[in-house]
Enzyme design. Structure first.
Site, PDB file in Angstrom:
ATOM      1  N   GLN A  23     -42.445  80.286 -21.187  1.00 25.90           N
ATOM      2  CA  GLN A  23     -43.543  80.744 -21.829  1.00 25.90           C
ATOM      3  C   GLN A  23     -43.454  82.346 -21.820  1.00 25.90           C
ATOM      4  OE1 GLN A  23     -43.479  78.778 -19.157  1.00 25.90           O
ATOM      5  NE2 GLN A  23     -44.885  79.470 -17.363  1.00 25.90           N
TER       6      GLN A  23
ATOM      7  N   SER B 238     -23.972  84.147 -10.906  1.00 27.68           N
ATOM      8  CA  SER B 238     -23.341  85.477 -10.516  1.00 27.68           C
ATOM      9  C   SER B 238     -21.909  85.305 -10.094  1.00 27.68           C
ATOM     10  CB  SER B 238     -24.095  86.081  -9.579  1.00 27.68           C
ATOM     11  OG  SER B 238     -23.712  87.363  -9.593  1.00 27.68           O
TER      12      SER B 238
ATOM     13  N   GLN C 116     -21.988  87.694  -2.231  1.00 25.10           N
ATOM     14  CA  GLN C 116     -22.106  86.944  -3.438  1.00 25.10           C
ATOM     15  C   GLN C 116     -22.527  85.645  -3.179  1.00 25.10           C
ATOM     16  OE1 GLN C 116     -21.766  88.630  -6.393  1.00 25.10           O
ATOM     17  NE2 GLN C 116     -22.470  86.445  -7.188  1.00 25.10           N
TER      18      GLN C 116
ATOM     19  N   HIS D 270     -26.447  84.357  -2.932  1.00 26.81           N
ATOM     20  CA  HIS D 270     -27.043  84.351  -4.228  1.00 26.81           C
ATOM     21  C   HIS D 270     -27.491  82.812  -4.574  1.00 26.81           C
ATOM     22  CE1 HIS D 270     -27.576  88.354  -5.768  1.00 26.81           C
ATOM     23  NE2 HIS D 270     -26.272  88.503  -5.583  1.00 26.81           N
TER      24      HIS D 270
ATOM     25  N   GLU E 226     -17.664  89.079 -13.440  1.00 24.17           N
ATOM     26  CA  GLU E 226     -18.589  90.042 -13.529  1.00 24.17           C
ATOM     27  C   GLU E 226     -18.559  91.381 -12.639  1.00 24.17           C
ATOM     28  OE1 GLU E 226     -22.165  88.261 -11.796  1.00 24.17           O
ATOM     29  OE2 GLU E 226     -23.460  89.609 -12.985  1.00 24.17           O
ATOM     30  N   HIS E 227     -18.388  90.979 -11.383  1.00 27.17           N
ATOM     31  CA  HIS E 227     -18.041  92.207 -10.215  1.00 27.17           C
ATOM     32  C   HIS E 227     -16.610  91.859 -10.030  1.00 27.17           C
ATOM     33  CE1 HIS E 227     -22.371  90.771  -9.709  1.00 27.17           C
ATOM     34  NE2 HIS E 227     -22.599  92.162  -9.677  1.00 27.17           N
TER      35      HIS E 227
ATOM     36  N   ASP F 242     -25.295  97.022  -6.669  1.00 26.18           N
ATOM     37  CA  ASP F 242     -26.375  95.945  -6.861  1.00 26.18           C
ATOM     38  C   ASP F 242     -27.897  96.861  -6.716  1.00 26.18           C
ATOM     39  OD1 ASP F 242     -24.964  93.785  -7.271  1.00 26.18           O
ATOM     40  OD2 ASP F 242     -25.338  92.982  -5.321  1.00 26.18           O
TER      41      ASP F 242
ATOM     42  N   GLU G  70     -13.395  94.930 -57.243  1.00 25.43           N
ATOM     43  CA  GLU G  70     -14.169  93.865 -56.658  1.00 25.43           C
ATOM     44  C   GLU G  70     -15.390  93.359 -57.920  1.00 25.43           C
ATOM     45  OE1 GLU G  70     -16.246  94.881 -53.053  1.00 25.43           O
ATOM     46  OE2 GLU G  70     -14.316  95.173 -51.892  1.00 25.43           O
TER      47      GLU G  70
ATOM     48  N   HIS H 267     -22.433  98.960 -59.048  1.00 24.04           N
ATOM     49  CA  HIS H 267     -21.923  99.904 -57.953  1.00 24.04           C
ATOM     50  C   HIS H 267     -21.282 100.895 -58.738  1.00 24.04           C
ATOM     51  CE1 HIS H 267     -22.853  96.557 -55.195  1.00 24.04           C
ATOM     52  NE2 HIS H 267     -22.579  97.058 -54.370  1.00 24.04           N
TER      53      HIS H 267
END
Lengths: 432, 432
Positions: free
Chosen positions: A186, A233, A255, A258, A322-323, A356, A410, A415
């Site tokens: 939402q 992650s 890690q 998480h 990612e890391h 982080d 073209e 143009h």
């Protein structure tokens, strides 16, 4: 941890594969909820906040009194820490400003490129067990530096109808213009369509669970941009015998805590280092408050033993972590040749947790192989580049013929005509 | 053209609205075709090429002989024109290279950011009535400058199983590594999954009809990035009495000839200019080969008369045009304050067609209000930025406490531990 020794290249594709959650059931929920928010606005938001967050709110915006209260609830030591982190993140993102690029490509043909802020951005900050006020810093600071005019933040309320004070504190400190007590699908729908109180934004950034992730992707159907697709992650550590086993173990565990779906990978060329790290993990695991979560993530994680640094590099580029922590005798080799990684942590004294929170780099980074083609959040995530050009009569003479020929080839004669008219006009003016 | 005089701000939202085609029927076709290419590979591609392009191919790749033939078929004058355009586009995109950003945020905490090329990119070039070889330049040149290793180009074959020679010529000239005779949804699916001959890529860029557009968006479900969502091309001209009416008319018509769904808008503060432009359009329209297409587009287009430059600017920022030509007494005001536009053309001698072909700027630009949050294609479209950090023992002492406090406040104790271990280690080493 599962030890995979010297896997042949042909098996890498299956090793690097991340678990792919099925989004199809969620998608219908998201579509329905979006439709309802679009047609009923704020009332739909109140309804779903009561349903999902278990609290009946009367208004969504966090007001001045609530902000004051939050400020008073954060202790001074944490405020001081946040202030230092803010300083570092500001310094690093401020340095990412790019000057205007200007080139006179031909005499009389001046082209330039400038970056301008995205005027309205929405930041999503998850609630749940850990109040991620650090993500507020990572998103609001570059938004402010970029010059975004409207910086909206949404975060789910708890059962008392409140957002964690550290999140509100960080938001007001970093220049967020409006804070809303709304989370999940939402919140994303609210920022997509706008409601009585929530402004419609142009881009939505920030982490979230799979409902938020699917909602962000769904929002792109309504002319909204998002920072990047998100997944669990990930950390990949490359370590050889020069690494300090207890540090490597601690990094892998940071890690792992998480979530059970965290991706934790150790790549090494040294079996002796691997054995020491395994022993250290056992030792450190016992003392963690989140031992259950971390144990599950560690059980799913992998150790890849490879022949040499080149093989290791190839694997890491294929994995696109990612890391990426590198603690080897030849860190320069990895730094120079890494192609696909969100953020790289170099050497024994550079844990992921520094980035982080406080070193200055951004922690909103591409997961699930997206480091192959996505940047982490940076200053440019809050700008777009606009090109400009100004042509003088001399310039029209210099490139006019080229444009005419290409346009004609073209089949685009209008143009061509836009150029021909100007060439003739300049010619006639000369002859007058 | 529909003249709208001094519309109140409350009506702007409906004025700026673009026609929104329904993608829902197309989506199922795209989903089915993707599934088939994923499971049957190249055979599915051959099947759909026969079905949609009306030609039964034996192989998809354009071979050396075909390249040689194409080179021989492009006449020298056009080759020369392409060479000049290439020079200008290269100069402008080369200048967009950004240096490494490096900051020592605290003593012993070095953070830096570097851009690295996306290794594999796919370029889509439509076939159809106009062979858009100019789009090859706009996509392949920055890909090459960025350093992409694999630059794949797909373009649909004609009934003879061939791609227009100018497209092949431009592709080989600009460093495309592989050219394939495949178009539409099947081309996008092929680059998404990879087939026997088509490599899997990480990012797909380029223009296309609505089938291609939906296919590109669908590809993002499979870890593919795309340049931007695309819609019909747009031009907004802001002109006052200092503009030259025949130029304004020619520019509006050059946009109109793209297709009946082209968005063509004239904003002005001068009714006399508007009248002159209308007369000029009638005059010029008759001489265009694409008169039918242009007439339809012009009939759908709008003239917005506004009170002053500030109102005009506000309207233009709300509209967020793909192309924005400004020919007024105070161009600097618009250049300085434009927030949302893909590319800006300044002054009487700067037609859009200059930027479409040869001035140096890119012509792959955000449409359908996406200029609010998307850049046009530029050098960075082919790179991602990676952050790095290297912390010294001194640095861990400087930021360690901050990280510990913040990690603890977020309830992430393994994150804290990765720092604490290192602080203790440094301390112990000192005391030895």
């Amino acid at each position: 941890m599962q030890l995979i020794s010297y896997p042949p290249t042909s098996t890498w594709e299956s090793i690097i594969e991340r678990p792919t959650p099925s989004f199809e059931d969620i998608e219908q929920t998201v579509a329905d909820l979006f439709k309802e928010v679009q047609s009923k606005g704020e009332n739909a938001i109140f309804k779903y906040t009561e349903l999902f967050d278990g609290v009946a709110l009367k208004s969504l915006a966090v007001n001045e009194d609530e902000i004051k209260e939050a400020i008073s609830l954060v202790d001074d030591e944490l405020k001081q820490a946040i202030s230092i982190a803010k300083h570092n993140i500001e310094a690093f993102h401020q340095a990412q400003k790019t000057p205007r690029v200007e080139v006179e490509t031909q005499r009389g043909v001046k082209c330039w490129q400038e970056k301008r802020a995205i005027q309205k951005v929405g930041l999503y900050i998850p609630g749940g067990s850990a109040p991620l006020f650090s993500s507020v810093l990572m998103l609001a600071i570059p938004a402010k530096i970029a010059g975004c005019e409207e910086i909206v933040l949404c975060s789910p309320p708890n059962k008392e109808g409140k957002i964690h004070p550290a999140i509100i504190y960080a938001a007001q400190l970093c220049g967020v213009t409006k804070i809303f007590k709304v989370g999940g699908i939402q919140a994303i729908a609210g920022m997509t369509f706008g409601t009585t109180s929530i402004p419609k934004v142009f881009k939505i950034l920030g982490p979230g669970n799979q409902f938020v992730t699917v909602a962000k992707q769904y929002a792109t159907r309504y002319n909204i941009a998002i920072d990047m697709p998100a997944g669990p992650s990930e950390l990949l550590v490359m370590a050889d015998e020069s690494a300090i086993p207890s540090f490597v173990a601690a990094d892998l565990l940071s890690q792992a805590e998480h979530g059970a779906d965290s991706q934790v990978i150790l790549v090494s060329t040294s079996i002796s280092l691997v054995e020491k790290v395994q022993a250290e993990i056992k030792l450190q695991l016992q003392n963690l408050p989140r031992v259950d979560v971390a144990t599950k993530a560690i059980a799913n994680s992998k150790i890849i033993l490879l022949e040499d640094n080149q093989k290791a590099l190839d694997f890491i580029n294929a994995y696109a972590p990612e890391h990426f922590i590198v603690a080897t005798k030849d860190n320069a080799f990895f730094v120079e040749n890494i192609q696909n990684a969100g953020s790289v942590f170099v050497g024994n004294y550079t844990p992921e947790s520094a980035g982080d929170y406080a070193s200055g780099t951004n922690h909103t980074l591409p997961t699930n192989t997206y480091a192959r083609q996505y940047s982490g959040v940076n200053l440019d995530s809050f700008t777009k580049s606009i090109t400009f050009q100004e042509i003088q009569p001399e310039g029209i003479n210099n490139i006019g013929k080229v444009v005419e020929l290409m346009a004609e080839a073209e089949g685009l004669f209008a143009h061509k005509n836009a150029i021909s008219l100007r060439i003739n006009y300049v010619e006639e003016a000369k002859n007058k």
